[in-house]
Design an enzyme around this catalytic site. Structure first.
Site, PDB file in Angstrom:
ATOM      1  N   CYS A 105      29.485  18.896 -22.794  1.00  0.00           N
ATOM      2  CA  CYS A 105      29.307  19.404 -21.517  1.00  0.00           C
ATOM      3  C   CYS A 105      28.601  20.569 -21.383  1.00  0.00           C
ATOM      4  O   CYS A 105      29.784  21.168 -22.253  1.00  0.00           O
ATOM      5  CB  CYS A 105      30.457  19.033 -20.281  1.00  0.00           C
ATOM      6  SG  CYS A 105      30.692  20.312 -18.603  1.00  0.00           S
ATOM      7  N   LYS A 123      -5.446  13.407   7.745  1.00  0.00           N
ATOM      8  CA  LYS A 123      -4.392  11.838   7.180  1.00  0.00           C
ATOM      9  C   LYS A 123      -3.036  12.004   7.432  1.00  0.00           C
ATOM     10  O   LYS A 123      -2.974  13.110   6.182  1.00  0.00           O
ATOM     11  CB  LYS A 123      -5.120  12.016   5.774  1.00  0.00           C
ATOM     12  CG  LYS A 123      -4.802  10.628   4.620  1.00  0.00           C
ATOM     13  CD  LYS A 123      -5.838  10.390   3.714  1.00  0.00           C
ATOM     14  CE  LYS A 123      -5.189   8.553   3.292  1.00  0.00           C
ATOM     15  NZ  LYS A 123      -3.740   9.008   3.404  1.00  0.00           N
ATOM     16  N   LYS A 132      -9.028  13.208   0.038  1.00  0.00           N
ATOM     17  CA  LYS A 132      -7.633  13.966   0.459  1.00  0.00           C
ATOM     18  C   LYS A 132      -7.894  15.338  -0.372  1.00  0.00           C
ATOM     19  O   LYS A 132      -8.492  16.045  -1.561  1.00  0.00           O
ATOM     20  CB  LYS A 132      -6.947  13.163  -0.729  1.00  0.00           C
ATOM     21  CG  LYS A 132      -7.254  12.021  -0.952  1.00  0.00           C
ATOM     22  CD  LYS A 132      -5.176  11.563  -0.522  1.00  0.00           C
ATOM     23  CE  LYS A 132      -4.468  11.055  -1.841  1.00  0.00           C
ATOM     24  NZ  LYS A 132      -3.584  10.028  -1.930  1.00  0.00           N
ATOM     25  N   CYS A 150      32.459  22.606 -19.795  1.00  0.00           N
ATOM     26  CA  CYS A 150      34.191  22.599 -20.267  1.00  0.00           C
ATOM     27  C   CYS A 150      34.330  21.915 -22.269  1.00  0.00           C
ATOM     28  O   CYS A 150      34.953  21.895 -23.000  1.00  0.00           O
ATOM     29  CB  CYS A 150      35.051  21.936 -19.772  1.00  0.00           C
ATOM     30  SG  CYS A 150      34.245  19.746 -20.315  1.00  0.00           S
ATOM     31  N   TYR A 176      -4.106   5.712  15.580  1.00  0.00           N
ATOM     32  CA  TYR A 176      -5.586   6.172  14.705  1.00  0.00           C
ATOM     33  C   TYR A 176      -6.093   4.922  14.723  1.00  0.00           C
ATOM     34  O   TYR A 176      -7.302   4.840  14.245  1.00  0.00           O
ATOM     35  CB  TYR A 176      -5.440   6.852  13.562  1.00  0.00           C
ATOM     36  CG  TYR A 176      -4.174   6.028  12.258  1.00  0.00           C
ATOM     37  CD1 TYR A 176      -4.588   5.327  11.809  1.00  0.00           C
ATOM     38  CD2 TYR A 176      -3.495   7.086  12.086  1.00  0.00           C
ATOM     39  CE1 TYR A 176      -4.180   5.032  10.804  1.00  0.00           C
ATOM     40  CE2 TYR A 176      -2.808   6.741  10.636  1.00  0.00           C
ATOM     41  CZ  TYR A 176      -2.609   5.229  10.330  1.00  0.00           C
ATOM     42  OH  TYR A 176      -2.461   5.166   9.649  1.00  0.00           O
ATOM     43  N   GLU A 214     -10.422  12.849  11.247  1.00  0.00           N
ATOM     44  CA  GLU A 214      -8.823  13.372  11.963  1.00  0.00           C
ATOM     45  C   GLU A 214      -8.556  13.567  10.847  1.00  0.00           C
ATOM     46  O   GLU A 214      -8.958  13.625   9.194  1.00  0.00           O
ATOM     47  CB  GLU A 214      -8.812  11.538  11.931  1.00  0.00           C
ATOM     48  CG  GLU A 214      -9.563  11.125  12.795  1.00  0.00           C
ATOM     49  CD  GLU A 214      -9.236   9.619  13.263  1.00  0.00           C
ATOM     50  OE1 GLU A 214      -8.213   9.049  12.145  1.00  0.00           O
ATOM     51  OE2 GLU A 214      -9.795   8.375  14.359  1.00  0.00           O
ATOM     52  N   CYS A 247      29.977  13.990 -17.280  1.00  0.00           N
ATOM     53  CA  CYS A 247      31.880  14.738 -18.406  1.00  0.00           C
ATOM     54  C   CYS A 247      32.124  13.678 -17.873  1.00  0.00           C
ATOM     55  O   CYS A 247      33.041  14.527 -16.442  1.00  0.00           O
ATOM     56  CB  CYS A 247      31.629  16.087 -18.045  1.00  0.00           C
ATOM     57  SG  CYS A 247      32.553  17.050 -18.526  1.00  0.00           S
ATOM     58  N   ASP A 264       0.584  12.116   6.788  1.00  0.00           N
ATOM     59  CA  ASP A 264       1.453  11.777   5.069  1.00  0.00           C
ATOM     60  C   ASP A 264       2.715  11.084   5.610  1.00  0.00           C
ATOM     61  O   ASP A 264       3.593  11.376   5.557  1.00  0.00           O
ATOM     62  CB  ASP A 264       1.240  13.016   4.410  1.00  0.00           C
ATOM     63  CG  ASP A 264       1.104  12.381   3.114  1.00  0.00           C
ATOM     64  OD1 ASP A 264       1.221  11.216   2.759  1.00  0.00           O
ATOM     65  OD2 ASP A 264       1.617  13.430   1.613  1.00  0.00           O
ATOM     66  N   CYS A 320      36.996  20.865 -16.474  1.00  0.00           N
ATOM     67  CA  CYS A 320      36.240  21.121 -15.698  1.00  0.00           C
ATOM     68  C   CYS A 320      35.634  21.604 -14.357  1.00  0.00           C
ATOM     69  O   CYS A 320      35.586  20.746 -13.743  1.00  0.00           O
ATOM     70  CB  CYS A 320      34.868  19.764 -16.552  1.00  0.00           C
ATOM     71  SG  CYS A 320      33.236  20.073 -16.524  1.00  0.00           S
TER      72      CYS A 320
HETATM   73  S1  IVH Z   1      -7.610   4.693   9.256  1.00  0.00           S
HETATM   74  C1  IVH Z   1      -9.286   0.089   7.469  1.00  0.00           C
HETATM   75  N1  IVH Z   1      -7.279   6.762   9.906  1.00  0.00           N
HETATM   76  O1  IVH Z   1      -3.960   6.184   4.433  1.00  0.00           O
HETATM   77  C2  IVH Z   1      -7.977   1.253   7.484  1.00  0.00           C
HETATM   78  N2  IVH Z   1      -5.597   5.995   8.136  1.00  0.00           N
HETATM   79  O2  IVH Z   1      -5.489   4.982   2.153  1.00  0.00           O
HETATM   80  C3  IVH Z   1      -7.469   1.920   8.786  1.00  0.00           C
HETATM   81  N3  IVH Z   1      -3.177   6.783   7.010  1.00  0.00           N
HETATM   82  O3  IVH Z   1      -2.513   2.861   4.807  1.00  0.00           O
HETATM   83  C4  IVH Z   1      -6.656   3.466   7.995  1.00  0.00           C
HETATM   84  N4  IVH Z   1      -3.606   9.054   8.563  1.00  0.00           N
HETATM   85  O4  IVH Z   1      -1.524   4.942   6.522  1.00  0.00           O
HETATM   86  C5  IVH Z   1      -6.901   5.895   9.330  1.00  0.00           C
HETATM   87  N5  IVH Z   1      -6.184   9.012  10.484  1.00  0.00           N
HETATM   88  C6  IVH Z   1      -5.849   7.860   9.809  1.00  0.00           C
HETATM   89  C7  IVH Z   1      -5.115   7.925   8.792  1.00  0.00           C
HETATM   90  C8  IVH Z   1      -4.587   6.896   8.080  1.00  0.00           C
HETATM   91  C9  IVH Z   1      -3.363   8.377   8.052  1.00  0.00           C
HETATM   92  C10 IVH Z   1      -2.654   6.197   6.308  1.00  0.00           C
HETATM   93  C11 IVH Z   1      -2.365   4.587   6.407  1.00  0.00           C
HETATM   94  C12 IVH Z   1      -3.522   4.111   5.570  1.00  0.00           C
HETATM   95  C13 IVH Z   1      -3.959   4.793   4.569  1.00  0.00           C
HETATM   96  C14 IVH Z   1      -5.534   4.714   3.950  1.00  0.00           C
END
Ligand code: IVH
Length: 683
Positions: free
Chosen positions: A405, A114, A311, A408, A224, A112, A423, A116, A429
């Site tokens: 500044c 991740k 990551k 000025c 997720y 999946e 300033c 942000d 200014c």
């Molecule tokens: S699973 C027990 N799936 O990443 C773990 N987390 O460092 C359950 N996150 O706190 C999390 N995308 O906020 C999972 N596809 C994904 C995710 C995801 C982002 C974040 C989530 C979690 C952090 C873990």
């Protein structure tokens, strides 16, 4: 002292400082990658030397997003984080460990994105959303149900069938790129600090006390992870598909894989393709699909053994610092900016990056001619994350913050407890003067068409407009303006029309337009609505001002200082004589306005006839006060559809009346209080 102990102490100190910069100041001075590497090094040392364990070590913290002002909730199932890595070989190690843990039994992996943003846990009972809680410290978090309800993609009542009576679904609250860009453009326009990335923007928005503002910003959510007894399937993938059929927005990227090769290909593909997704991602997550196998693999203290995160490396470049310039804004704050040898980073050429304030320069320990690391990653605004010490010129001087500044020459001052140098030469200014004019004419202030940043500078440089009141005498300069190249009669006409129209702008925006330090848009509204006219504001003392909701001693003193200055008083008098609105309209003060006098009213839920903002206006226009949370003092709740469950519960327990949209509107049309309030009473 033992070398290992010394290293451990040093790393703990550094990581604590970085945690503070990141979570409290929102100004990290290190890349996520370097931070994670330091954390890993500390974990390694602590494991090798258990005798130096300390419960307060940063390795024992999962980070906390708990804030004051929200009700706390202990998670029924704690919210763990994921182990993470930056290397493909470590993902492969994870797969090998799983293989060993399952003793050779075949398994499927779900790949999946991740996402942000900021994590959230939703609890559903009998198909209805009952609670939304942030991760907090993993054990307990903030109840943010009212804000979460504003996210349209989150189902309040589930559709389809087959959901357990009680379950939790976890996901990420995100601010998609388009909403993020819009929000930052707006903040730039209003000279508010920009959000560095969608993650900070999403987390900040979720913690706002004003859910109407939350709704406006356009948060979204992707889910997720499904937790509970009696889940529909025995594997993660099918459970997510079931959740999708109940109305959840499930992570759009989910791939079932069985071999390391497929995992490698997945990484390679998404490392590039993720840039086309509508929301920010900072990596990939790999999970073992079977719930039985998940159970077999179990958890460490902090994370599951059945999942890991890969990551993405933030894109980073090394470039030479040419010089640091110091820029002065409307409020006089002086901001240091690193001017760099142009460098290509994530598809754009970076030449400049803000260094924010003197403290950041000190923490990064920047010297003249240093080679600096610039990072973008998920960030829109490039940031300096470090110095390449190996390339430091011997004997190079540390970058000194200017004492005077740069425009000025006035000696700078630093307010107690503030990071910024200012300033103080407010009226002499140039960037402060033209900045105030630019602010005054801005869209959310006087909304004067035809005058933007450039025009404000032209008007000022030619001596036609030196303060906002001069705008209303601009007609006098028509002839000389016509002589200026590029200023045609149509441009001038448009400006003058815009200036004339601005005389109708309501008093609260006039007050905001004056550029009183610290007095923002919302606080200007509060002051204007409470004190009603400019004379009352001018003569208000600290106590009177502090009695107004949201006004603290700092803003109060700033208002007093502003009006104590004779130059400002003359400007305000001239604006009054020019015909600007210096009082709230009569209708907002009395007559019809008394209907809700002294009443505290909570707005909750979604409405079909008017927006929340419009209802808020109505309450205030009729003398009432719109408050955020239900208490004993609440007179009634203007209740829409799908009212927040926590508010409903509280209303029940306190016996506060609920009034629906139609009844509320009929109260206004009957006005003279002859209506009969149809109320639902709970007691
Ligand atoms: S699973 C027990 N799936 O990443 C773990 N987390 O460092 C359950 N996150 O706190 C999390 N995308 O906020 C999972 N596809 C994904 C995710 C995801 C982002 C974040 C989530 C979690 C952090 C873990």
């Amino acid at each position: 002292m033992d070398t290992a102990k010394r290293q451990i102490d040093q790393l703990r100190k550094e990581l604590n400082k970085h945690n503070y910069n990141y979570y409290v100041l929102n100004q990290p001075t290190i890349s996520d990658y370097d931070f994670d590497m330091k954390m890993k090094e500390l974990e390694r040392l602590e494991q090798a030397h258990p005798e130096f364990d300390d419960p307060y070590s940063p390795t024992h913290r999962v980070g906390s997003d708990i804030s004051k002002g929200f009700v706390q909730w202990v998670h029924k199932r704690s919210m763990l984080s994921l182990s993470n890595t930056y290397s493909i070989s470590e993902v492969e190690d994870f797969i090998r460990r799983v293989n060993e843990g399952l003793m050779g039994e075949p398994f499927q992996i779900v790949g999946e994105m991740k996402y942000d943003g900021t994590s959230i846990s939703l609890t559903y009972e009998h198909g209805r959303l009952v609670r939304a809680v942030t991760r907090g410290d993993g054990t307990q978090g903030d109840v943010v149900t009212d804000n979460v309800i504003t996210i349209r993609s989150i189902p309040l009542q589930l559709q389809g069938e087959g959901w357990p009576d009680e379950f939790e679904i976890r996901g990420e609250i995100v601010l998609p790129w388009n909403a993020f860009d819009r929000l930052n453009a707006e903040r730039e326009f209003n000279e508010e600090p920009l959000f560095a990335n969608p993650r900070n923007a999403a987390a900040g928005t979720l913690k706002l006390q004003n859910s109407a503002e939350v709704a406006r910003r356009g948060l979204d959510a992707v889910f997720y992870y499904l937790l509970g007894d009696n889940l529909p399937a025995d594997n993660h993938y099918d459970n997510m598909m079931a959740a999708r059929s109940w109305g959840f927005k499930i992570a759009p990227v989910m791939s079932l894989m069985t071999t390391i090769k497929e995992v490698d290909e997945f990484i390679e593909y998404w490392d590039v393709k993720r840039k086309e997704l509508p929301m920010a991602t900072d990596g990939l997550v790999f999970k073992i699909n079977s719930l039985r196998q998940q159970l077999n693999l179990g958890f460490t203290a902090k994370s599951p053994r059945w999942a890991t995160a890969y990551k993405f490396q933030a894109e980073r470049a090394l470039t030479k610092l040419k010089f640091v310039s110091f820029e002065v804004g409307r409020t006089g704050v002086v901001t240091p900016v690193a001017n760099l040898e142009p460098v290509l980073l994530s598809g754009t050429i970076v030449k400049r990056a803000s260094l924010h304030n003197e403290d950041i320069i000190r923490q990064l320990d920047i010297h003249e001619d240093d080679m600096l690391y610039v990072e973008k990653g998920g960030e829109i605004i490039p940031k300096i994350t470090g110095v390449d010490m190996a390339q430091r010129q011997p004997g190079s001087n540390i970058v000194e913050f200017v004492k005077a500044c740069p425009v000025c020459g006035t000696k700078l001052v630093r307010m107690e407890g503030e990071a910024a140098w200012m300033c103080p030469n407010k009226f002499g200014c140039a960037p402060q003067i033209s900045g105030r004019i630019e602010h005054f004419v801005g869209r959310r202030m006087m909304n004067i068409d035809g005058i933007g940043e450039e025009m404000a500078v032209i008007l000022y440089k030619n001596g036609w407009v030196c303060d906002p009141a001069d705008l209303y005498e601009l007609d006098r300069h028509r002839e000389s303006m016509l002589k200026l190249q590029g200023m045609g009669p149509r441009t001038i006409e448009r400006m003058l029309e815009g200036i004339k129209a601005s005389k109708q702008v309501p008093f609260d925006r006039v007050l905001y337009a004056l550029s009183i330090p610290y007095l923002g848009e919302t606080s200007s509204k509060k002051v204007a609505r409470s004190l009603r006219n400019i004379d009352a504001v001018i003569s208000a003392d600290v106590d009177t001002l502090c009695a107004i909701e949201d006004i603290g001693p700092r803003i109060a003193q700033s208002i007093i200082d502003y009006f104590n200055n004779p130059v400002n008083r003359v400007i305000v008098d001239r604006l009054r004589n020019a015909g600007l609105q210096m009082a709230m309209p009569e209708s907002a003060q009395s007559g019809q306005g008394n209907l809700f006098a002294g009443k505290s009213i909570v707005i909750s839920g979604t409405f079909s006839m008017h927006s929340r903002d419009e209802y808020k206006e109505m309450i205030e226009r009729y003398g009432g006060k719109n408050v955020g949370s239900v208490s004993k003092k609440t007179d009634f709740i203007l209740a829409g559809e799908n009212m927040g469950p926590s508010k409903l519960e509280k209303a029940k327990s306190l016996g506060v009346q609920l009034i629906d949209e139609e009844t509320f509107l009929s109260m206004l049309s009957n006005n003279a209080c002859t209506f009969k309030i149809e109320v639902q009473k709970f007691r």
